[in-house]
Every structure is written in C-alpha cells, then in structure tokens.
Scaffold this motif. Structure first.
Motif, mmCIF file in Angstrom:
data_model
loop_
_atom_site.group_PDB
_atom_site.id
_atom_site.type_symbol
_atom_site.label_atom_id
_atom_site.label_comp_id
_atom_site.label_asym_id
_atom_site.label_seq_id
_atom_site.Cartn_x
_atom_site.Cartn_y
_atom_site.Cartn_z
ATOM 1 N N ALA A 1 0.822 -1.218 0.000
ATOM 2 C CA ALA A 1 0.000 0.000 0.000
ATOM 3 C C ALA A 1 0.851 1.261 0.000
ATOM 4 C CB ALA A 1 -0.939 -0.006 1.206
ATOM 5 N N LYS A 2 2.016 1.210 0.622
ATOM 6 C CA LYS A 2 2.879 2.401 0.667
ATOM 7 C C LYS A 2 3.379 2.800 -0.721
ATOM 8 C CE LYS A 2 7.008 -0.281 1.955
ATOM 9 N NZ LYS A 2 8.029 -0.479 3.015
ATOM 10 N N TYR A 3 3.324 1.843 -1.664
ATOM 11 C CA TYR A 3 3.704 2.141 -3.041
ATOM 12 C C TYR A 3 2.476 2.414 -3.914
ATOM 13 C CZ TYR A 3 7.878 -0.271 -1.325
ATOM 14 O OH TYR A 3 8.965 -0.668 -0.589
ATOM 15 N N LYS A 4 1.298 2.462 -3.303
ATOM 16 C CA LYS A 4 0.026 2.646 -4.000
ATOM 17 C C LYS A 4 -0.297 1.479 -4.934
ATOM 18 C CE LYS A 4 -0.328 6.544 -1.899
ATOM 19 N NZ LYS A 4 -1.164 6.621 -0.681
ATOM 20 N N VAL A 5 0.301 0.316 -4.666
ATOM 21 C CA VAL A 5 -0.012 -0.905 -5.413
ATOM 22 C C VAL A 5 -1.196 -1.590 -4.732
ATOM 23 C CG1 VAL A 5 0.804 -3.163 -6.183
ATOM 24 C CG2 VAL A 5 2.405 -1.223 -6.082
ATOM 25 N N THR A 6 -2.282 -1.772 -5.463
ATOM 26 C CA THR A 6 -3.413 -2.502 -4.903
ATOM 27 C C THR A 6 -3.284 -3.976 -5.268
ATOM 28 O OG1 THR A 6 -4.894 -2.209 -6.807
ATOM 29 C CG2 THR A 6 -4.893 -0.472 -5.116
ATOM 30 N N VAL A 7 -3.760 -4.847 -4.376
ATOM 31 C CA VAL A 7 -3.681 -6.288 -4.580
ATOM 32 C C VAL A 7 -5.056 -6.882 -4.281
ATOM 33 C CG1 VAL A 7 -2.441 -8.409 -4.028
ATOM 34 C CG2 VAL A 7 -1.298 -6.191 -3.742
ATOM 35 N N ASN A 8 -5.684 -7.444 -5.297
ATOM 36 C CA ASN A 8 -7.021 -8.000 -5.156
ATOM 37 C C ASN A 8 -7.107 -9.347 -5.862
ATOM 38 O OD1 ASN A 8 -8.591 -5.668 -3.848
ATOM 39 N ND2 ASN A 8 -7.615 -4.645 -5.589
ATOM 40 N N SER A 9 -8.236 -10.022 -5.709
ATOM 41 C CA SER A 9 -8.366 -11.363 -6.275
ATOM 42 C C SER A 9 -9.758 -11.617 -6.835
ATOM 43 C CB SER A 9 -8.045 -12.410 -5.198
ATOM 44 O OG SER A 9 -8.093 -13.708 -5.729
ATOM 45 N N VAL A 10 -9.798 -12.361 -7.936
ATOM 46 C CA VAL A 10 -11.046 -12.813 -8.538
ATOM 47 C C VAL A 10 -11.196 -14.304 -8.267
ATOM 48 C CG1 VAL A 10 -12.365 -13.053 -10.665
ATOM 49 C CG2 VAL A 10 -10.874 -11.070 -10.342
ATOM 50 N N LEU A 11 -12.404 -14.719 -7.839
ATOM 51 C CA LEU A 11 -12.686 -16.115 -7.514
ATOM 52 C C LEU A 11 -13.678 -16.677 -8.530
ATOM 53 C CD1 LEU A 11 -11.521 -14.919 -4.842
ATOM 54 C CD2 LEU A 11 -13.056 -16.438 -3.619
ATOM 55 N N PRO A 12 -13.198 -17.362 -9.560
ATOM 56 C CA PRO A 12 -14.108 -17.919 -10.561
ATOM 57 C C PRO A 12 -14.852 -19.150 -10.044
ATOM 58 C CG PRO A 12 -11.875 -17.627 -11.441
ATOM 59 C CD PRO A 12 -11.795 -17.505 -9.950
ATOM 60 N N GLY A 13 -16.065 -19.320 -10.550
ATOM 61 C CA GLY A 13 -16.787 -20.570 -10.389
ATOM 62 C C GLY A 13 -16.531 -21.425 -11.619
#
Length: 260
Positions: A177-189
């Motif tokens: 977060a300090k680098y403004k990098v967001t980290v998220n995830s997609v969960l496919p069915g």
C-alpha cells in the motif's frame, strides 16, 4: 468512470489459453499493451497473434515458468524492453490435477503449491520494481471458489493453494500500500474453458443446471472483473475479492434447479 486501459501495460501469467487468454483479450480490447506469459512459447505466440489481430492491440508473448524467480524477472525485463514498463500484473497461472488424498503424493502436492501459490508470490516479487514506477499499479490474482469458499473431492491440494493465495493477498495488500499498489483477487466458479468443453455438452448442461443464472461462465467474465480491479474505478480497493460464479455458491441444497 472510464475502464480504458489506453497507455497501460499488462502482464498475464498463464495467458495462452483458458481464463488467462480471456483476461488478456479483455485488456487488449480495453486498449492495453498485453504481455502473455506461458511455459509453452508456441502457444503463447499463437494466442498473442490471434488477439493482436482481433483486438487491434499490442499483444506479444514470452516463455516463462511461474515457479522460477529468474523466469519471472525475465518477464519484467521483457515488459520494460517492449513496452516501457508495467502497470498491471494478472497472476493467473495455475493447475488443477484431480487426485484424492489417498492417492495424492508429496510431489504432486508440492507441484500444485509451486505453481498456484508460490507462483503468485514470485510473479509479484519479480514485477514489483516496475509496478512501483507506475502511476496506476495493480496486482490481480486468479483464485477460485474452491478452497476459499467450497471444497471438491480430489482438489485438496488445489483448494489449499487457492485459499493460500488469499492469505498472501491480504498481507501483500498491506505491505504494498505504501507504493500505491493494490492487490485483489477474482474467484471464478465454473468457467467454460477448453478443458470443460472437452468433457462434452451433457456435462456442461449438468453443471449449468446447478448455477442460479443457468449457464457456465465465459472466460471474459473473469477478465471483466480483473479489468475493474485494474481500473481507476478501483483505486481505493485493495485486499478484496470478487466471486464470479453466476450464483453457484448460493443454494443451500444440491436439489436446486435453475428453473426455480
């Protein structure tokens, strides 16, 4: 809010087929320059050529194994040399061999963990120096409903790796977060990949009947969720997940029928 990716550079691991190719297609259509990473260079180049023509976009391929830090560092170098940098990493590469616990070997367990879980870590680690230079840096992981939400016989190793990705995601989101990098995830069915199509229409129809929306998802459905996380619209979203399954995990009973 625009979802344009004009001027952005996106790397997609496991991008030569299946969900990864769908992700690459969505980003190419949105105007991004896309780097497809595949262990099989011929498959990667074929996918890149197809998307370059159909999407009128800059799409190229590089041979890389996500279990190798050196390979992933080479991907980052390739992104910089070809396109000038990297804005979005879609860590999508994964495998799901089906083996029940009684038959599962330590070697098969380790191989799945190396690709699905360690591979996500190595991809992020290798690409982070370039992401830190981006004005809109994003990491999007492809996890699964299997592991984080559901279970399935024969996929204990797969489910553990996919649940592990979310543990990694949450800590990475805080660290980066300090680098403004967001980290998220997609969960496919259940998504209509080449592997599922090969099982036949009867199998697909049976799977679709268990989904409230009445159909199997398309690979682009996962791509659109990744595009949201990568866009300016999700600038204040990090450490989060989106389930893309047509409502598959919602019914309480296996007796659910889509016509209800």
């Amino acid at each position: 809010m625009s979802f344009s990716m004009e001027g952005k550079v996106v790397a997609v691991t496991g991008g030569s087929k299946g969900i990864g190719k769908g992700i690459a297609r969505v980003f190419a259509r949105a105007g991004a320059a896309v780097l497809i990473c595949s262990r099989n260079l011929a498959e990667g180049e074929a996918a890149a050529a197809e998307l370059s023509e159909s999407c009128a976009a800059k799409v190229s391929a590089v041979a890389a194994d996500v279990t190798s830090l050196e390979d992933m560092q080479a991907v980052a170098t390739c992104a910089k040399e070809r396109y000038g940098g990297l804005d979005v990493l879609c860590a999508n590469a994964g495998g799901f061999p089906q083996t029940k616990i009684e038959d599962l070997t330590s070697e098969e367990w380790d191989a799945v963990m190396a690709t699905n879980l360690k591979g996500s870590f190595l991809a992020v680690k290798a690409c982070l120096p370039l992401l830190k230079l981006s004005s809109q840096p994003r990491v999007v992981l492809t996890s699964s409903i299997t592991g984080p939400i559901t279970g399935y016989p024969g996929w204990s190793h797969y489910g553990a790796s996919k649940a592990g990705q979310l543990g990694f995601m949450r800590s990475a989101a805080i660290e980066l977060a300090k680098y403004k990098v967001t980290v998220n995830s997609v969960l496919p069915g259940n998504i209509k990949t080449e592997g599922l199509v090969a099982l036949g229409q009867e199998y697909l129809d049976g799977m679709a009947a268990a989904v409230p929306l009445g159909s199997i998802g398309e690979v682009e459905d996962i791509g659109h969720a990744c595009l949201y996380f990568a866009s300016a619209a999700a600038a204040y979203v990090t450490g989060q997940t989106i389930v893309v399954d047509g409502g598959q995990v919602l019914p309480e009973s296996a007796e659910f029928k889509s016509e209800w």
